[in-house]
Design a protein around this motif. Sequence first.
Motif, PDB file in Angstrom:
ATOM      1  N   GLY A 180       0.648  -1.419  -0.011  1.00 41.01           N
ATOM      2  CA  GLY A 180       0.089  -0.029   0.069  1.00 41.01           C
ATOM      3  C   GLY A 180       0.650   1.293  -0.039  1.00 41.01           C
ATOM      4  N   ALA A 181       2.122   1.198   0.364  1.00 38.30           N
ATOM      5  CA  ALA A 181       3.050   2.380   0.577  1.00 38.30           C
ATOM      6  C   ALA A 181       3.752   2.584  -0.846  1.00 38.30           C
ATOM      7  CB  ALA A 181       3.946   2.410   1.799  1.00 38.30           C
ATOM      8  N   ILE A 182       3.727   1.673  -1.697  1.00 40.23           N
ATOM      9  CA  ILE A 182       4.548   1.888  -2.904  1.00 40.23           C
ATOM     10  C   ILE A 182       3.846   1.486  -4.044  1.00 40.23           C
ATOM     11  CG2 ILE A 182       5.436  -0.522  -2.639  1.00 40.23           C
ATOM     12  CD1 ILE A 182       8.114   0.331  -3.398  1.00 40.23           C
ATOM     13  N   THR A 248       2.511  12.473  -1.581  1.00 44.51           N
ATOM     14  CA  THR A 248       2.339  13.065  -0.156  1.00 44.51           C
ATOM     15  C   THR A 248       1.639  11.823   0.655  1.00 44.51           C
ATOM     16  OG1 THR A 248       2.043  15.105  -1.127  1.00 44.51           O
ATOM     17  CG2 THR A 248       0.965  14.647   0.990  1.00 44.51           C
ATOM     18  N   SER A 249       2.230  11.980   1.951  1.00 46.19           N
ATOM     19  CA  SER A 249       1.714  11.077   3.078  1.00 46.19           C
ATOM     20  C   SER A 249       1.208  12.022   4.385  1.00 46.19           C
ATOM     21  CB  SER A 249       2.820  10.085   3.602  1.00 46.19           C
ATOM     22  OG  SER A 249       2.987   9.141   2.428  1.00 46.19           O
ATOM     23  N   GLY A 250      -0.006  11.706   4.574  1.00 45.40           N
ATOM     24  CA  GLY A 250      -0.530  12.365   5.464  1.00 45.40           C
ATOM     25  C   GLY A 250      -1.283  11.679   6.765  1.00 45.40           C
ATOM     26  N   ALA A 291       9.012   8.443  -4.942  1.00 42.13           N
ATOM     27  CA  ALA A 291       8.463   9.499  -4.269  1.00 42.13           C
ATOM     28  C   ALA A 291       7.228   8.715  -3.275  1.00 42.13           C
ATOM     29  CB  ALA A 291       7.614  10.294  -5.231  1.00 42.13           C
ATOM     30  N   ASP A 292       6.601   7.717  -3.673  1.00 37.11           N
ATOM     31  CA  ASP A 292       5.616   7.173  -2.684  1.00 37.11           C
ATOM     32  C   ASP A 292       6.251   6.422  -1.425  1.00 37.11           C
ATOM     33  OD1 ASP A 292       3.246   6.227  -1.828  1.00 37.11           O
ATOM     34  OD2 ASP A 292       2.831   4.593  -3.754  1.00 37.11           O
ATOM     35  N   ALA A 293       7.202   5.504  -1.973  1.00 34.91           N
ATOM     36  CA  ALA A 293       7.952   4.845  -0.928  1.00 34.91           C
ATOM     37  C   ALA A 293       8.596   5.667   0.233  1.00 34.91           C
ATOM     38  CB  ALA A 293       9.029   3.826  -1.520  1.00 34.91           C
ATOM     39  N   LEU A 294       9.156   6.661  -0.350  1.00 33.02           N
ATOM     40  CA  LEU A 294       9.977   7.768   0.350  1.00 33.02           C
ATOM     41  C   LEU A 294       8.919   8.451   1.271  1.00 33.02           C
ATOM     42  CD1 LEU A 294      12.974   8.949  -1.270  1.00 33.02           C
ATOM     43  CD2 LEU A 294      13.010   7.117   0.463  1.00 33.02           C
ATOM     44  N   SER A 295       7.935   8.958   0.708  1.00 32.98           N
ATOM     45  CA  SER A 295       6.920   9.919   1.420  1.00 32.98           C
ATOM     46  C   SER A 295       6.395   8.972   2.728  1.00 32.98           C
ATOM     47  CB  SER A 295       5.936  10.351   0.712  1.00 32.98           C
ATOM     48  OG  SER A 295       4.955   9.208   0.522  1.00 32.98           O
ATOM     49  N   THR A 296       6.116   7.728   2.749  1.00 31.50           N
ATOM     50  CA  THR A 296       5.643   7.027   3.726  1.00 31.50           C
ATOM     51  C   THR A 296       6.833   6.963   4.711  1.00 31.50           C
ATOM     52  OG1 THR A 296       4.497   5.637   2.190  1.00 31.50           O
ATOM     53  CG2 THR A 296       4.817   4.570   4.457  1.00 31.50           C
ATOM     54  N   ALA A 297       7.889   6.620   4.338  1.00 32.51           N
ATOM     55  CA  ALA A 297       8.928   6.369   5.193  1.00 32.51           C
ATOM     56  C   ALA A 297       9.540   7.761   6.024  1.00 32.51           C
ATOM     57  CB  ALA A 297      10.585   5.799   4.539  1.00 32.51           C
TER      58      ALA A 297
HETATM   59 MG    MG Z   1       3.846   6.070   0.083  1.00 33.92          MG
END
Ligand code: MG
Length: 337
Positions: A180-182, A248-250, A291-297
Amino acid sequence: MRFMFAAILFCGCSREQTKPQPQMREYNWPIMGTTANLILADDGVDAEKAVGIAKEALEEVNSKLSVFVPTSDASKLNANLGCDYTTYHSFEMIIRSFYFNKITDGAFNPMVAPLVELWGFHRGGEKYDFPPPAEAVSNTLKRCGIEMLHMEHDIYGDDEGNTWCENTIFISAGGRIDFGAIAKGYAVDVAYEELRIAGCTNFLMNLGGNMRASGTREWKIAVRNPLKGVDDEPLEHITLTNGMAVATSGGYEQFHERDGVRYCHIIDPRTGYPAQGVEQVTVIANDAMTADALSTACFVLGAEASKKALAECGASALFVVKNPDGSLRLERIGDFW
Ligand code: MG
Ligand code: AMP
């Protein structure tokens, strides 16, 4: 549980405003629990064909990676059925997951699924009084190590001197995976590549705030204020050019609230508890998966501890942090600024 979507708003603008601009055509459709949005700014591109290509790409990725699709590779892995090497997307995701786990010192971890469920997100429901007892958290944490995920390589040969390698992926009993985070970022990259191959040049592919821009135009992306609604005044604008991506992760996307404490859907895999300290993080990278993986991390790590992983990927980030008085503070990391 409350859901709020669209962490980012967008608008396209051209570098050469004096020239006549091709008409923007925008298409939306639901997929992967969110909305896909394709803006085409090419003259002469067959829009129907382009939308078909993007739809097919996103659907294919979803069919392999979603834990909500019973026949997906992710579901097979979670049912301990293993997964053979022919499933290219999952192979790619596993390799990348090991990489992002390593460079983020474990903050990115797709094996965190049992904890996500324990905290009442996705299909977990609330099995315990909420929040779950510390013992349940520590017991579940034991099933979430990246070492629960295995990839084996076997080399074979035949009498005619041919050799080949087969990769088998499986999960230790009790473990569960969740991309889900990537996966959304990765799906955007797959659609982006397919659209480019088909001759589309100027477009913005967006899947629930995971965006990648293509072409000579500049795409002005509005970063939402996490304390306000999506239609309110944005916090900042980011300009994307050819190939660049943003995610973006929020903590406001999915959360539970008890006794004034907010428990969000992003889990710190080092403690087993929902990440705290960052309101929102936006990552700008050279591809949407990163961008997706790093925003979560980065949401887990906070600004200071994220510097290493961001630098490793040539990525930048905008952190939104709450001050003790409730006001917001922006912290910018990386060369983009
Ligand atoms: Mg993500
Ligand atoms: P995103 O919206 O891209 O930040 O992804 C959040 C989703 O990733 C959550 O809903 C979980 O399914 C999953 N997740 C939660 N915490 C983590 C983590 N630390 N590493 C990887 N995936 C996570």
